[in-house]
Design a protein around this motif. Structure first.
Motif, PDB file in Angstrom:
ATOM      1  N   GLU A   5      45.012 -13.378  26.606  1.00  0.00           N
ATOM      2  CA  GLU A   5      46.274 -12.679  26.387  1.00  0.00           C
ATOM      3  C   GLU A   5      46.453 -12.377  24.916  1.00  0.00           C
ATOM      4  OE1 GLU A   5      47.370 -12.741  30.421  1.00  0.00           O
ATOM      5  OE2 GLU A   5      48.221 -11.661  28.707  1.00  0.00           O
ATOM      6  N   HIS A  34      35.772 -13.175  19.561  1.00  0.00           N
ATOM      7  CA  HIS A  34      35.480 -11.941  18.824  1.00  0.00           C
ATOM      8  C   HIS A  34      36.776 -11.174  18.573  1.00  0.00           C
ATOM      9  CE1 HIS A  34      30.998 -11.336  20.088  1.00  0.00           C
ATOM     10  NE2 HIS A  34      31.343 -12.583  20.353  1.00  0.00           N
ATOM     11  N   TYR A  36      37.879  -7.154  17.490  1.00  0.00           N
ATOM     12  CA  TYR A  36      37.404  -5.782  17.306  1.00  0.00           C
ATOM     13  C   TYR A  36      38.577  -4.896  16.913  1.00  0.00           C
ATOM     14  CZ  TYR A  36      33.093  -7.195  19.597  1.00  0.00           C
ATOM     15  OH  TYR A  36      31.917  -7.829  19.902  1.00  0.00           O
ATOM     16  N   TRP A  38      39.794  -0.952  17.108  1.00  0.00           N
ATOM     17  CA  TRP A  38      39.455   0.219  17.919  1.00  0.00           C
ATOM     18  C   TRP A  38      40.401   1.357  17.578  1.00  0.00           C
ATOM     19  CZ3 TRP A  38      39.652   0.215  24.000  1.00  0.00           C
ATOM     20  CH2 TRP A  38      39.002   1.355  24.466  1.00  0.00           C
ATOM     21  N   ALA A  41      39.631   7.562  19.774  1.00  0.00           N
ATOM     22  CA  ALA A  41      38.477   8.474  19.821  1.00  0.00           C
ATOM     23  C   ALA A  41      37.237   7.924  19.115  1.00  0.00           C
ATOM     24  CB  ALA A  41      38.823   9.845  19.260  1.00  0.00           C
ATOM     25  N   LYS A  42      37.265   6.658  18.778  1.00  0.00           N
ATOM     26  CA  LYS A  42      36.070   6.035  18.190  1.00  0.00           C
ATOM     27  C   LYS A  42      35.667   4.840  19.045  1.00  0.00           C
ATOM     28  CE  LYS A  42      36.913   7.348  13.411  1.00  0.00           C
ATOM     29  NZ  LYS A  42      37.041   6.872  12.017  1.00  0.00           N
ATOM     30  N   SER A  43      34.577   4.188  18.652  1.00  0.00           N
ATOM     31  CA  SER A  43      34.136   3.004  19.376  1.00  0.00           C
ATOM     32  C   SER A  43      34.759   1.758  18.761  1.00  0.00           C
ATOM     33  CB  SER A  43      32.609   2.900  19.332  1.00  0.00           C
ATOM     34  OG  SER A  43      32.147   2.874  17.997  1.00  0.00           O
ATOM     35  N   PRO A  44      34.961   0.711  19.569  1.00  0.00           N
ATOM     36  CA  PRO A  44      35.437  -0.557  19.003  1.00  0.00           C
ATOM     37  C   PRO A  44      34.445  -1.054  17.946  1.00  0.00           C
ATOM     38  CG  PRO A  44      35.582  -0.595  21.401  1.00  0.00           C
ATOM     39  CD  PRO A  44      34.801   0.632  21.035  1.00  0.00           C
ATOM     40  N   ALA A  46      33.357  -4.220  15.374  1.00  0.00           N
ATOM     41  CA  ALA A  46      33.501  -5.669  15.213  1.00  0.00           C
ATOM     42  C   ALA A  46      34.126  -6.011  13.869  1.00  0.00           C
ATOM     43  CB  ALA A  46      32.146  -6.348  15.343  1.00  0.00           C
ATOM     44  N   VAL A  49      33.365 -12.603  14.361  1.00  0.00           N
ATOM     45  CA  VAL A  49      32.940 -13.466  15.457  1.00  0.00           C
ATOM     46  C   VAL A  49      33.106 -14.893  14.955  1.00  0.00           C
ATOM     47  CG1 VAL A  49      31.083 -14.183  16.990  1.00  0.00           C
ATOM     48  CG2 VAL A  49      31.266 -11.787  16.297  1.00  0.00           C
ATOM     49  N   LEU A  89      41.515  -5.707  19.407  1.00  0.00           N
ATOM     50  CA  LEU A  89      41.114  -6.406  20.630  1.00  0.00           C
ATOM     51  C   LEU A  89      40.518  -7.750  20.284  1.00  0.00           C
ATOM     52  CD1 LEU A  89      39.101  -3.568  22.438  1.00  0.00           C
ATOM     53  CD2 LEU A  89      41.319  -4.439  23.138  1.00  0.00           C
ATOM     54  N   LEU A  99      31.765 -10.992  27.553  1.00  0.00           N
ATOM     55  CA  LEU A  99      33.008 -11.187  26.833  1.00  0.00           C
ATOM     56  C   LEU A  99      34.172 -10.831  27.744  1.00  0.00           C
ATOM     57  CD1 LEU A  99      32.274  -9.664  23.293  1.00  0.00           C
ATOM     58  CD2 LEU A  99      32.278 -12.067  23.966  1.00  0.00           C
ATOM     59  N   PHE A 101      37.936  -9.633  27.562  1.00  0.00           N
ATOM     60  CA  PHE A 101      38.821  -9.002  26.586  1.00  0.00           C
ATOM     61  C   PHE A 101      40.284  -9.198  26.929  1.00  0.00           C
ATOM     62  CE2 PHE A 101      36.296  -6.461  23.643  1.00  0.00           C
ATOM     63  CZ  PHE A 101      35.043  -6.529  24.227  1.00  0.00           C
ATOM     64  N   GLY A 102      41.108  -9.227  25.866  1.00  0.00           N
ATOM     65  CA  GLY A 102      42.547  -9.132  26.039  1.00  0.00           C
ATOM     66  C   GLY A 102      42.954  -7.672  26.154  1.00  0.00           C
ATOM     67  N   THR A 103      44.248  -7.451  26.330  1.00  0.00           N
ATOM     68  CA  THR A 103      44.745  -6.083  26.487  1.00  0.00           C
ATOM     69  C   THR A 103      44.860  -5.351  25.152  1.00  0.00           C
ATOM     70  OG1 THR A 103      46.943  -7.040  26.535  1.00  0.00           O
ATOM     71  CG2 THR A 103      46.040  -6.326  28.637  1.00  0.00           C
TER      72      THR A 103
ATOM     73  N   TYR B  35      30.306  -2.001  29.656  1.00  0.00           N
ATOM     74  CA  TYR B  35      31.691  -2.393  29.895  1.00  0.00           C
ATOM     75  C   TYR B  35      32.426  -1.123  30.327  1.00  0.00           C
ATOM     76  CZ  TYR B  35      31.233  -6.945  27.553  1.00  0.00           C
ATOM     77  OH  TYR B  35      30.884  -8.240  27.221  1.00  0.00           O
ATOM     78  N   LYS B  42      42.483  -3.643  30.958  1.00  0.00           N
ATOM     79  CA  LYS B  42      41.655  -4.288  29.953  1.00  0.00           C
ATOM     80  C   LYS B  42      40.228  -3.738  29.996  1.00  0.00           C
ATOM     81  CE  LYS B  42      44.027  -8.765  30.115  1.00  0.00           C
ATOM     82  NZ  LYS B  42      43.859 -10.238  30.281  1.00  0.00           N
ATOM     83  N   VAL B  43      39.531  -3.870  28.901  1.00  0.00           N
ATOM     84  CA  VAL B  43      38.090  -3.625  28.891  1.00  0.00           C
ATOM     85  C   VAL B  43      37.444  -4.720  29.737  1.00  0.00           C
ATOM     86  CG1 VAL B  43      36.036  -3.583  27.435  1.00  0.00           C
ATOM     87  CG2 VAL B  43      38.179  -2.574  26.601  1.00  0.00           C
ATOM     88  N   PRO B 105      27.958  -9.881  16.956  1.00  0.00           N
ATOM     89  CA  PRO B 105      28.984  -9.046  17.573  1.00  0.00           C
ATOM     90  C   PRO B 105      28.337  -8.001  18.481  1.00  0.00           C
ATOM     91  CG  PRO B 105      28.540  -8.278  15.357  1.00  0.00           C
ATOM     92  CD  PRO B 105      27.693  -9.508  15.554  1.00  0.00           C
ATOM     93  N   PHE B 108      29.349  -1.108  19.880  1.00  0.00           N
ATOM     94  CA  PHE B 108      29.701  -0.228  20.991  1.00  0.00           C
ATOM     95  C   PHE B 108      29.394   1.226  20.677  1.00  0.00           C
ATOM     96  CE2 PHE B 108      32.088  -2.824  23.978  1.00  0.00           C
ATOM     97  CZ  PHE B 108      32.446  -3.931  23.234  1.00  0.00           C
ATOM     98  N   GLY B 109      29.087   1.979  21.742  1.00  0.00           N
ATOM     99  CA  GLY B 109      29.063   3.422  21.622  1.00  0.00           C
ATOM    100  C   GLY B 109      30.477   3.981  21.743  1.00  0.00           C
ATOM    101  N   ASN B 110      30.582   5.317  21.631  1.00  0.00           N
ATOM    102  CA  ASN B 110      31.896   5.958  21.708  1.00  0.00           C
ATOM    103  C   ASN B 110      32.424   6.092  23.131  1.00  0.00           C
ATOM    104  OD1 ASN B 110      32.267   6.258  18.995  1.00  0.00           O
ATOM    105  ND2 ASN B 110      31.583   8.370  18.913  1.00  0.00           N
TER     106      ASN B 110
END
Lengths: 111, 117
Positions: A5, A34, A36, A38, A41-44, A46, A49, A89, A99, A101-103, B35, B42-43, B105, B108-110
Motif C-alpha cells: 500500500e 524498490h 521507481y 514514473w 509517457a515514459k518508462s518507470p 529505478a 533498491v 511506485l 515484484l 507493486f503498490g498503486t 508486467y 496496480k502494475v 533494479p 523497464f521499456g516504455n
C-alpha cells in the motif's frame, strides 16, 4: 495475498516544498524494497533498491528509509521542483523473482 | 545509456486474435520480465524468464500466454486468443541479477498499450 500500500494516492505541492510518501509492505519473507519514478509517457525508472533494515539511501534531493520489522519505507523529496512531478511506485520483493507493486503516489509540483 | 525497447507502442486487435509484443532487453542482462497495468490498477507481474526458461509465472499467465527468446536479443510475449480483459499496458523489463537479496533494479521499456476490441 501479499499487499503493498502507498499513501497518499496523490499530492499537490508548491515548488520548494519538501514532501514524503509512505509505502507499507508485508514484514515477513522480506528480501528487497524498490522505489521507481514514473513520468507520464515514459518508462518507470529505478530510484533505489533497499535490502537491509535501517537502510537509508540518497540520490540528490531524494532519499528513502527502510524499516523491515514494521514493514514500511518512506520516500522524501527535499525542495520539490516541477520536474519531480511523476508517479512514485514502490515494489516489494519477497522470496521469489517477482515484484509486488503498490498503486503509486502521484506527485504534482506547482511552479 | 542502454535501454529496454518495446514495439509496437500501441496495438489494437480484435477479440480472439493472436498478438505478439516485442522487447529488446539490455544486452548484458540475464533476467527478463513481463508486467502489465490495467487502467486504474496496480502494475502486476506476469512472468520472469532466465536461462531460456520461465522461472516464475503468475496465475494471470495461463496457457493463452507464452514467452520466447528466439534469437538471443528479442524477448516476446504472445497472447494466443485475446480477450477484452487483456487490454492493458504491457511492460517488458530486464535486470542484471534477480532473486534473494538482489540489489538489481528492473529496467523497464516504455510499454505497449494493447487494446482489445
Amino acid at each position: 495475498i501479499l499487499n503493498v500500500e502507498q499513501s497518499p494516492q496523490s499530492l499537490h505541492v508548491q515548488e520548494g516544498d519538501s514532501t514524503n510518501f509512505t509505502c507499507s509492505f508485508p514484514s515477513s519473507n522480506f528480501y528487497a524494497l524498490h522505489w521507481y519514478r514514473w513520468e507520464t509517457a515514459k518508462s518507470p525508472e529505478a530510484l533505489f533498491v533497499m535490502t537491509l533494515n535501517g537502510d537509508e539511501k540518497k540520490k540528490g534531493r531524494i532519499s528513502a528509509t527502510l524499516n523491515t520489522k514494521e514493514g514500511y519505507s518512506y520516500l522524501y523529496i527535499k525542495g520539490s521542483q516541477p520536474e519531480d512531478s511523476a508517479t512514485y511506485l514502490c515494489a516489494f520483493g519477497g522470496a521469489t523473482n517477482k515484484l509486488i507493486f503498490g498503486t503509486g503516489t502521484l506527485l504534482a509540483v506547482q511552479p | 545509456e542502454p535501454e529496454v525497447t518495446q514495439t509496437p507502442s500501441h496495438q489494437v486487435t480484435q477479440m480472439g486474435q493472436e498478438v505478439i509484443l516485442r522487447c529488446v532487453p539490455i544486452s548484458n542482462h540475464l533476467y527478463f520480465y513481463w508486467y502489465r497495468q490495467i487502467l486504474g490498477q496496480k502494475v502486476e507481474f506476469l512472468v520472469s524468464f532466465y536461462n531460456n526458461e520461465i522461472s516464475e509465472k503468475s496465475e494471470i499467465f495461463d496457457d493463452q500466454f507464452s514467452v520466447e527468446r528466439p534469437d538471443g536479443s528479442n524477448f516476446t510475449l504472445k497472447i494466443r486468443s485475446t480477450k477484452l480483459e487483456d487490454s492493458a499496458m504491457y511492460f517488458c523489463a530486464s535486470s542484471e541479477e534477480a532473486g534473494l537479496d538482489s540489489n538489481s533494479p528492473l529496467h523497464f521499456g516504455n510499454g505497449t498499450r494493447l487494446t482489445v476490441t
